[in-house]
Design a protein around this motif. Structure first.
Motif, PDB file in Angstrom:
ATOM      1  N   LEU A  40      61.499  43.653  39.004  1.00 12.44           N
ATOM      2  CA  LEU A  40      60.592  43.094  38.007  1.00 12.44           C
ATOM      3  C   LEU A  40      60.670  41.576  37.931  1.00 12.44           C
ATOM      4  O   LEU A  40      61.697  40.967  38.239  1.00 12.44           O
ATOM      5  N   THR A  41      59.530  40.993  37.562  1.00 19.54           N
ATOM      6  CA  THR A  41      59.418  39.551  37.341  1.00 19.54           C
ATOM      7  C   THR A  41      59.106  39.290  35.876  1.00 19.54           C
ATOM      8  O   THR A  41      58.182  39.888  35.318  1.00 19.54           O
ATOM      9  N   ILE A  42      59.877  38.406  35.268  1.00 22.19           N
ATOM     10  CA  ILE A  42      59.661  38.023  33.871  1.00 22.19           C
ATOM     11  C   ILE A  42      59.294  36.541  33.872  1.00 22.19           C
ATOM     12  O   ILE A  42      60.127  35.679  34.139  1.00 22.19           O
ATOM     13  N   GLU A  43      58.040  36.227  33.595  1.00 19.59           N
ATOM     14  CA  GLU A  43      57.623  34.830  33.585  1.00 19.59           C
ATOM     15  C   GLU A  43      56.481  34.623  32.609  1.00 19.59           C
ATOM     16  O   GLU A  43      55.710  35.535  32.338  1.00 19.59           O
TER      17      GLU A  43
ATOM     18  N   ILE B  35      63.332  35.636  36.892  1.00 23.95           N
ATOM     19  CA  ILE B  35      62.995  35.058  35.587  1.00 23.95           C
ATOM     20  C   ILE B  35      62.464  33.655  35.841  1.00 23.95           C
ATOM     21  O   ILE B  35      63.139  32.837  36.470  1.00 23.95           O
ATOM     22  N   ASN B  36      61.259  33.356  35.362  1.00 26.67           N
ATOM     23  CA  ASN B  36      60.645  32.050  35.588  1.00 26.67           C
ATOM     24  C   ASN B  36      60.171  31.483  34.259  1.00 26.67           C
ATOM     25  O   ASN B  36      59.066  31.754  33.806  1.00 26.67           O
ATOM     26  N   PHE B  37      61.040  30.732  33.611  1.00 25.93           N
ATOM     27  CA  PHE B  37      60.735  30.104  32.326  1.00 25.93           C
ATOM     28  C   PHE B  37      61.181  28.649  32.369  1.00 25.93           C
ATOM     29  O   PHE B  37      62.369  28.356  32.249  1.00 25.93           O
TER      30      PHE B  37
ATOM     31  N   GLU C 147      63.663  34.577  20.758  1.00 23.71           N
ATOM     32  CA  GLU C 147      63.640  35.756  21.615  1.00 23.71           C
ATOM     33  C   GLU C 147      64.125  35.463  23.034  1.00 23.71           C
ATOM     34  O   GLU C 147      64.592  36.371  23.726  1.00 23.71           O
ATOM     35  N   PHE C 148      64.004  34.218  23.497  1.00 20.68           N
ATOM     36  CA  PHE C 148      64.384  33.932  24.880  1.00 20.68           C
ATOM     37  C   PHE C 148      65.877  34.164  25.137  1.00 20.68           C
ATOM     38  O   PHE C 148      66.239  34.812  26.131  1.00 20.68           O
ATOM     39  N   PRO C 149      66.796  33.673  24.287  1.00 21.51           N
ATOM     40  CA  PRO C 149      68.205  34.019  24.492  1.00 21.51           C
ATOM     41  C   PRO C 149      68.448  35.532  24.456  1.00 21.51           C
ATOM     42  O   PRO C 149      69.283  36.041  25.213  1.00 21.51           O
ATOM     43  N   GLN C 150      67.707  36.251  23.617  1.00 18.14           N
ATOM     44  CA  GLN C 150      67.854  37.710  23.584  1.00 18.14           C
ATOM     45  C   GLN C 150      67.419  38.327  24.916  1.00 18.14           C
ATOM     46  O   GLN C 150      68.031  39.289  25.388  1.00 18.14           O
ATOM     47  N   LEU C 151      66.380  37.747  25.497  1.00 17.15           N
ATOM     48  CA  LEU C 151      65.907  38.236  26.788  1.00 17.15           C
ATOM     49  C   LEU C 151      66.975  38.037  27.865  1.00 17.15           C
ATOM     50  O   LEU C 151      67.253  38.937  28.664  1.00 17.15           O
TER      51      LEU C 151
ATOM     52  N   ILE D 207      68.973  38.462  42.031  1.00 16.40           N
ATOM     53  CA  ILE D 207      68.663  37.710  40.823  1.00 16.40           C
ATOM     54  C   ILE D 207      68.123  36.350  41.234  1.00 16.40           C
ATOM     55  O   ILE D 207      68.752  35.629  42.014  1.00 16.40           O
ATOM     56  N   ASP D 208      66.948  36.003  40.697  1.00 15.38           N
ATOM     57  CA  ASP D 208      66.314  34.717  40.996  1.00 15.38           C
ATOM     58  C   ASP D 208      65.788  34.157  39.682  1.00 15.38           C
ATOM     59  O   ASP D 208      64.840  34.707  39.112  1.00 15.38           O
ATOM     60  N   VAL D 209      66.384  33.069  39.176  1.00 16.42           N
ATOM     61  CA  VAL D 209      66.003  32.557  37.859  1.00 16.42           C
ATOM     62  C   VAL D 209      65.678  31.072  37.919  1.00 16.42           C
ATOM     63  O   VAL D 209      66.304  30.310  38.650  1.00 16.42           O
TER      64      VAL D 209
END
Length: 481
Positions: free
Chosen positions: A72-75, A107-109, A117-121, A135-137
Motif C-alpha cells: 500500500l501507498t499512503i500519500e 509513505i509520501n508526506f 493524526e499524522f503521528p498516529q499514522l 518500506i519507502d518513506v
C-alpha cells in the motif's frame, strides 16, 4: 450481430475462490525488487478496492485475501487534516485485512500542517514493524525518529528494503540511531536528507547489497558518520554491490585494527564523500575492488593548499577493475591522474572537477591511431572537464587534437574495437573558442556534442486528482450480484 454468450457472465462466478484470488493478485502483483506501483490507499478505481465493488462475491473473496492488502501507498499532496484522518482510517483497514503477511508500504508526506493524526499514522505503521518487508518513506524530519524506532527494538525480522527521505532543515536533536543487526534480512538501505542517523554496522555479517546515504550539509554543520563507521560498514557488508557513503569525521585514533587488505569482490558502484585531508586515504588504499565499474569520489570544502590526493592510484593498481565511469571532485596532480587512468583502459565516462586541465593531461588522452598503445582510456565516450577555475584557461592547442584523435574514422584506421568520443563538457565560457575550428565544426556536424556545464536530470512529477473514499471502508457495505 454476434450475441454475447449467456454463460460468459457467469463463468467467472463459478471459479473456485482460490483461483479467483490468484487472478486478483495479478491486478496488484509487484516484483520483489521494485515496488514503485504499490496500491493507492484510497483509490477506488484501482485494485483491490475496485474488485470489491463488482459484486458481493468478489468483495467477499477480495476482503478475505490478505495478500491483496499487504502492499500500500499512503500519500496526500495536500496533507489536510481531513485527508489524513481518512488515511488513518484506511490504513487501519488495510492492515487488518492483510493478516500477518509481510508488508510493503510507501509513505509520501512532505508536509503535515501540524495535524494530530499524522503521528498516529506513523505509530500505526511502526507497530507493524515485525512484518515490514519493503518500506519507502518521505516525511518531515521531525517525525523520522518514529520510523527509525523499530531499529532500536530489534523487531525487524522480515525487512529487506528500507528507504527514508526527510525534508526540512536538520537540527542536532533530530539525530537518530539505526542498528543494522536489527534487520538480519536487510538488503537495501537508502537514506536521504537531514544529518543522517548514527548507523551501527557492527554485529553479525549482514546481507546488505545496497547502501546509499545522501546528506547535504552546509559548511560547518556537524556530521554523524565517521571513518570508523565506514570501516565497520566495509568489513561487515561483504556482499555490497552499491555503496554511497558520506564521511563527516576522519580521525584515525581508533583504527589500529584495520586489515591489511579489505576485499569487496561484489562491489560495482562506490560513491564516497569525505572532508578535506588525507586520513580517509589511509583506509581507501587498502581496498581491493576487482568488480568496480562506477567510482565517484568527492572532497568537501578543500582549500587551495591541498593539491593532490594520491590514494586512488594505489587502489586502482592492485584492484585493476574494469571501471567504466569515473568522477573525481578534488585536487589531483597531473602525474597522479595520468597514472590512475593508465590502470583503467575500460573507462567510457570521465568527469574531472577541481583537477587541472593541463597539456600533459590532454596529451595523455590523445589517441595515436598509428600506435594504439599510446593514449589512455581509448574507449572514452564522455569527458567532462568540470566547471571550476582550473578549466578557465585550458590549452586550446592540446584540446583540439585530443578531440579529433577520438573522432577520426575508426574503420579507416582498422580500430573497430574502440568507441568514439560522443560528448565533451566544460563549464568555462572560453571552451566555446574551439567551436571555430573547422575540424571541430565537422565533428559537431557528424554528431559530437560539446556542452557547457553539467547535465541535470529533472524529474517531472504530475499531480493527479485525489479520489474521495465514500463507503469503501464500511465493513457492512456490499454490492449485489
Amino acid at each position: 450481430m454476434v450475441q454475447p454468450s449467456e454463460n460468459a457472465s457467469t463463468t467467472i462466478q463459478k471459479l473456485a475462490p482460490e483461483v479467483l484470488t490468484e487472478i486478483f493478485l495479478r491486478c496488484v502483483a509487484i516484483s520483489s525488487d521494485e515496488y514503485s506501483n504499490l496500491c493507492q490507499l484510497r483509490d477506488p478505481s484501482q485494485a483491490p478496492l475496485l474488485l470489491g465493488r463488482v459484486c458481493s462475491r468478489w468483495r467477499m473473496v477480495s476482503v478475505s485475501s490478505p495478500d491483496l492488502w499487504s502492499n500500500l501507498t499512503i500519500e496526500d499532496h495536500f496533507s489536510s487534516q481531513e485527508n489524513i484522518k481518512k488515511d488513518l482510517v484506511a490504513a487501519n483497514l488495510w492492515i487488518s485485512r492483510s493478516g500477518s503477511r509481510p508488508l510493503s508500504i510507501r509513505i509520501n508526506f512532505g508536509w503535515t500542517f501540524g495535524t494530530e493524526e499524522f503521528p498516529q499514522l506513523l505509530q500505526l505503521v511502526a507497530s507493524q514493524s515485525w512484518r515490514w518487508k519493503h518500506i519507502d518513506v518521505l516525511i518531515p524530519l521531525e517525525f523520522h525518529h518514529m520510523i527509525f524506532a523499530p531499529f532500536q527494538t530489534g523487531c525487524l525480522p522480515r525487512l529487506e528494503n528500507f528507504s527514508c527521505a526527510t525534508l526540512n532543515d536538520p537540527k542536532p536533536e533530530h539525530v537518530c540511531s539505526l542498528t543494522v543487526s536489527s534487520a538480519p534480512q536487510l538488503q537495501v538501505l537508502r537514506l536521504v536528507g537531514g544529518l543522517g542517523p548514527h548507523i551501527d554496522f557492527s554485529g553479525n555479517i549482514n546481507h546488505l547489497r545496497t547502501i546509499r546515504i545522501t546528506i547535504e550539509r552546509d559548511p560547518g554543520m556537524p556530521g554523524i558518520l565517521s571513518l570508523r563507521d565506514f570501516l565497520t560498514c566495509l568489513t561487515h557488508c561483504p556482499l555490497l554491490e552499491d555503496l554511497a557513503f558520506p564521511i563527516a569525521e576522519i580521525s584515525t585514533a581508533h583504527l589500529q585494527d584495520i586489515p591489511s587488505v579489505i576485499t569487496l569482490s561484489h562491489l560495482l558502484s562506490l560513491s564516497l564523500v569525505f572532508p578535506s585531508g588525507n586520513d580517509v586515504g589511509y583506509l581507501f588504499e587498502k581496498l581491493f575492488l576487482p568488480a568496480l565499474i562506477r567510482l565517484h569520489l568527492s572532497m568537501e570544502h578543500h582549500d587551495d593548499h591541498y593539491v593532490d590526493w594520491r590514494y586512488l592510484t594505489s587502489m586502482l593498481a592492485h584492484s585493476r577493475p574494469h571501471l567504466q565511469d569515473l568522477r573525481l571532485d578534488f585536487p589531483m596532480a597531473e602525474a597522479t591522474l595520468i597514472e590512475s587512468l593508465s590502470y583503467i583502459p575500460s573507462l567510457t565516462s570521465l568527469s574531472l572537477d577541481s583537477v587541472e586541465c593541463t597539456d600533459a593531461v590532454l596529451a595523455s588522452l590523445t589517441i595515436d591511431n598509428s600506435n594504439p598503445s599510446k593514449g589512455l582510456c581509448p574507449n572514452l565516450e564522455t569527458i567532462d572537464f568540470g566547471s571550476t577555475y582550473s578549466t578557465l584557461n585550458f590549452p586550446r592547442h592540446a584540446m583540439i587534437p585530443m578531440i579529433l584523435s577520438r573522432r577520426r574514422s575508426l574503420a579507416s584506421t582498422g580500430l573497430t574495437n574502440r568507441n568514439a568520443l560522443e560528448n565533451v563538457r566544460c563549464g568555462a565560457l572560453t571552451f566555446g573558442s574551439i567551436l571555430f575550428d573547422p575540424d571541430i565544426v565537422k565533428c559537431v556536424d557528424e554528431g559530437l556534442k560539446i556542452e557547457y556545464g553539467h547535465d541535470e536530470d529533472e524529474d517531472s512529477n504530475s499531480n493527479s486528482d485525489e479520489n474521495d473514499l465514500s463507503d469503501d471502508y464500511d465493513e457492512d457495505d456490499s454490492s449485489d450480484d
